[in-house]
Design an enzyme around this catalytic site. Sequence first.
Site, PDB file in Angstrom:
ATOM      1  N   GLU A 138       1.227 -11.933  -3.518  1.00 44.46           N
ATOM      2  CA  GLU A 138      -0.483 -12.015  -3.567  1.00 44.46           C
ATOM      3  C   GLU A 138      -1.167 -11.911  -5.121  1.00 44.46           C
ATOM      4  O   GLU A 138      -2.386 -12.466  -4.970  1.00 44.46           O
ATOM      5  CB  GLU A 138      -1.646 -10.684  -2.280  1.00 44.46           C
ATOM      6  CG  GLU A 138      -0.962  -9.603  -2.752  1.00 44.46           C
ATOM      7  CD  GLU A 138       0.265  -9.013  -2.713  1.00 44.46           C
ATOM      8  OE1 GLU A 138       0.905  -9.218  -2.071  1.00 44.46           O
ATOM      9  OE2 GLU A 138      -0.516  -7.733  -2.772  1.00 44.46           O
ATOM     10  N   ARG A 155      13.014   3.709  -0.569  1.00 49.19           N
ATOM     11  CA  ARG A 155      11.239   4.248  -1.163  1.00 49.19           C
ATOM     12  C   ARG A 155      11.535   4.083  -1.712  1.00 49.19           C
ATOM     13  O   ARG A 155      12.430   5.305  -2.509  1.00 49.19           O
ATOM     14  CB  ARG A 155      10.426   5.115  -0.335  1.00 49.19           C
ATOM     15  CG  ARG A 155      10.316   4.562   1.958  1.00 49.19           C
ATOM     16  CD  ARG A 155       9.260   4.967   2.287  1.00 49.19           C
ATOM     17  NE  ARG A 155       8.067   5.683   1.351  1.00 49.19           N
ATOM     18  CZ  ARG A 155       7.074   6.777   1.148  1.00 49.19           C
ATOM     19  NH1 ARG A 155       7.592   7.379   2.530  1.00 49.19           N
ATOM     20  NH2 ARG A 155       6.074   6.142   0.947  1.00 49.19           N
ATOM     21  N   ILE A 209       5.145  -3.445  -7.295  1.00 43.54           N
ATOM     22  CA  ILE A 209       4.380  -1.673  -7.438  1.00 43.54           C
ATOM     23  C   ILE A 209       5.310  -0.699  -6.567  1.00 43.54           C
ATOM     24  O   ILE A 209       5.265  -0.914  -5.342  1.00 43.54           O
ATOM     25  CB  ILE A 209       3.315  -1.987  -6.967  1.00 43.54           C
ATOM     26  CG1 ILE A 209       2.553  -3.495  -8.477  1.00 43.54           C
ATOM     27  CG2 ILE A 209       2.030  -0.710  -7.407  1.00 43.54           C
ATOM     28  CD1 ILE A 209       1.108  -3.856  -7.757  1.00 43.54           C
ATOM     29  N   ARG A 210       6.119   0.956  -7.271  1.00 43.56           N
ATOM     30  CA  ARG A 210       6.315   1.153  -6.714  1.00 43.56           C
ATOM     31  C   ARG A 210       7.223   0.879  -5.947  1.00 43.56           C
ATOM     32  O   ARG A 210       7.637   1.117  -4.261  1.00 43.56           O
ATOM     33  CB  ARG A 210       5.207   2.424  -6.003  1.00 43.56           C
ATOM     34  CG  ARG A 210       4.196   2.921  -7.233  1.00 43.56           C
ATOM     35  CD  ARG A 210       4.300   4.013  -7.410  1.00 43.56           C
ATOM     36  NE  ARG A 210       4.604   5.408  -6.929  1.00 43.56           N
ATOM     37  CZ  ARG A 210       4.383   6.068  -5.603  1.00 43.56           C
ATOM     38  NH1 ARG A 210       3.675   5.555  -5.008  1.00 43.56           N
ATOM     39  NH2 ARG A 210       5.411   7.360  -5.201  1.00 43.56           N
ATOM     40  N   CYS A 245       6.237  -5.505   0.538  1.00 42.08           N
ATOM     41  CA  CYS A 245       6.213  -3.804   0.819  1.00 42.08           C
ATOM     42  C   CYS A 245       6.376  -2.874   1.414  1.00 42.08           C
ATOM     43  O   CYS A 245       7.544  -3.005   1.977  1.00 42.08           O
ATOM     44  CB  CYS A 245       5.207  -3.492  -0.892  1.00 42.08           C
ATOM     45  SG  CYS A 245       5.641  -2.530  -2.453  1.00 42.08           S
ATOM     46  N   GLY A 284       0.675  -0.871   0.552  1.00 39.05           N
ATOM     47  CA  GLY A 284      -0.390  -0.134  -0.335  1.00 39.05           C
ATOM     48  C   GLY A 284       0.641   0.995  -0.517  1.00 39.05           C
ATOM     49  O   GLY A 284       1.848   1.070  -0.893  1.00 39.05           O
ATOM     50  N   GLU A 285       0.484   2.215   1.427  1.00 36.36           N
ATOM     51  CA  GLU A 285       1.299   3.113   0.936  1.00 36.36           C
ATOM     52  C   GLU A 285       1.982   3.228   2.114  1.00 36.36           C
ATOM     53  O   GLU A 285       1.088   3.630   2.878  1.00 36.36           O
ATOM     54  CB  GLU A 285       0.759   4.614   0.428  1.00 36.36           C
ATOM     55  CG  GLU A 285       2.011   5.663   0.263  1.00 36.36           C
ATOM     56  CD  GLU A 285       2.974   5.398  -0.668  1.00 36.36           C
ATOM     57  OE1 GLU A 285       2.483   4.790  -2.185  1.00 36.36           O
ATOM     58  OE2 GLU A 285       4.051   6.092  -0.493  1.00 36.36           O
ATOM     59  N   SER A 286       3.174   3.531   2.931  1.00 34.54           N
ATOM     60  CA  SER A 286       3.213   3.347   4.261  1.00 34.54           C
ATOM     61  C   SER A 286       3.561   4.100   4.875  1.00 34.54           C
ATOM     62  O   SER A 286       2.705   4.221   6.398  1.00 34.54           O
ATOM     63  CB  SER A 286       5.110   2.512   4.211  1.00 34.54           C
ATOM     64  OG  SER A 286       5.569   3.215   3.663  1.00 34.54           O
ATOM     65  N   HIS A 337       4.935  -7.967  -4.831  1.00 34.70           N
ATOM     66  CA  HIS A 337       4.068  -8.657  -4.002  1.00 34.70           C
ATOM     67  C   HIS A 337       3.488  -9.742  -4.221  1.00 34.70           C
ATOM     68  O   HIS A 337       2.702  -9.875  -5.717  1.00 34.70           O
ATOM     69  CB  HIS A 337       3.028  -7.826  -5.121  1.00 34.70           C
ATOM     70  CG  HIS A 337       2.642  -6.362  -4.347  1.00 34.70           C
ATOM     71  ND1 HIS A 337       0.964  -5.477  -3.683  1.00 34.70           N
ATOM     72  CD2 HIS A 337       3.675  -5.129  -4.507  1.00 34.70           C
ATOM     73  CE1 HIS A 337       1.610  -4.860  -3.278  1.00 34.70           C
ATOM     74  NE2 HIS A 337       3.104  -3.850  -3.854  1.00 34.70           N
TER      75      HIS A 337
HETATM   76  N1  GLN Z   1       5.442   3.073  -2.828  1.00 35.00           N
HETATM   77  C1  GLN Z   1       5.001   2.455  -1.807  1.00 35.00           C
HETATM   78  C2  GLN Z   1       6.222   3.414   0.042  1.00 35.00           C
HETATM   79  O1  GLN Z   1       6.868   3.950  -0.228  1.00 35.00           O
HETATM   80  C3  GLN Z   1       5.697   0.835  -1.332  1.00 35.00           C
HETATM   81  C4  GLN Z   1       4.455   0.091  -2.845  1.00 35.00           C
HETATM   82  C5  GLN Z   1       3.710  -0.611  -2.407  1.00 35.00           C
HETATM   83  O2  GLN Z   1       3.675  -1.177  -1.428  1.00 35.00           O
HETATM   84  N2  GLN Z   1       3.228  -1.453  -3.431  1.00 35.00           N
HETATM   85  O3  GLN Z   1       5.459   2.904   0.592  1.00 35.00           O
END
Ligand code: GLN
Length: 212
Positions: free
Chosen positions: A188, A122, A150-151, A95, A64-66, A186
């Site tokens: 999953e 990150r 993903i990112r 992630c 997700g987004e930490s 990921h």
């Molecule tokens: N870019 C997100 C972060 O820095 C991590 C991305 C992800 O969980 N797919 O938190």
Amino acid sequence: MDPTGSTQREKPLTIGVLALQGAFEVHAAMLRSLGAEPVLIRRPEQLVQPDGTPKVDGLILPGGESSTFLRHLERDGFFDLLDTFVRQTPTFGTCAGAILLATHVTNPSQRSFAALDITVERNAYGRQLDSTILREPTTLSADPLEMVFIRAPRITRTGPGVQTLASRDGDPVLVREGHLLAATFHPELSTDSRVHQLFLDLIEEKLEISAK
Ligand code: GLN
């Protein structure tokens, strides 16, 4: 042991999946397909008894987004509770979840549980490379592993107690330190369930050791 090599249990393992944001449902489905029982964790009291005893056998911190996770966790003492929990109970960070477990976070620096001895940067891959699917060798049995990035963060340092189980261009992407597992991709989102199975095996291993 059954023919697949996993131990038959009378009661399925219960695995909490932090469900504040991000990719929690897909983790739950993957766990169900492996015979474990996922519990979506939204509040601290779902995770531990009032005396601090864990209510689940393990926990997944999803992607997700930490920084958004951190904002949610600042409420209700959730951060402090997890900070203690992850030191004692098997936890798998994927992630953003891996970023939360790391001892050091860069780009920018950010608060974390500092339980797994790695440094992560990150959003470390360039725009072309940050979301990509690769097949790379792994120390897990059988074929190369499909990895969906993903990112993604980059693990730029691993401590002496950390085992690297898979890499991308020389960077560790799947690591283990004792009861903690982290992936910068990921698992999953792939049809390959070996990484989740590894986490379940790690929990079984810990439960067998503490039962002795
Ligand atoms: N870019 C997100 C972060 O820095 C991590 C991305 C992800 O969980 N797919 O938190």
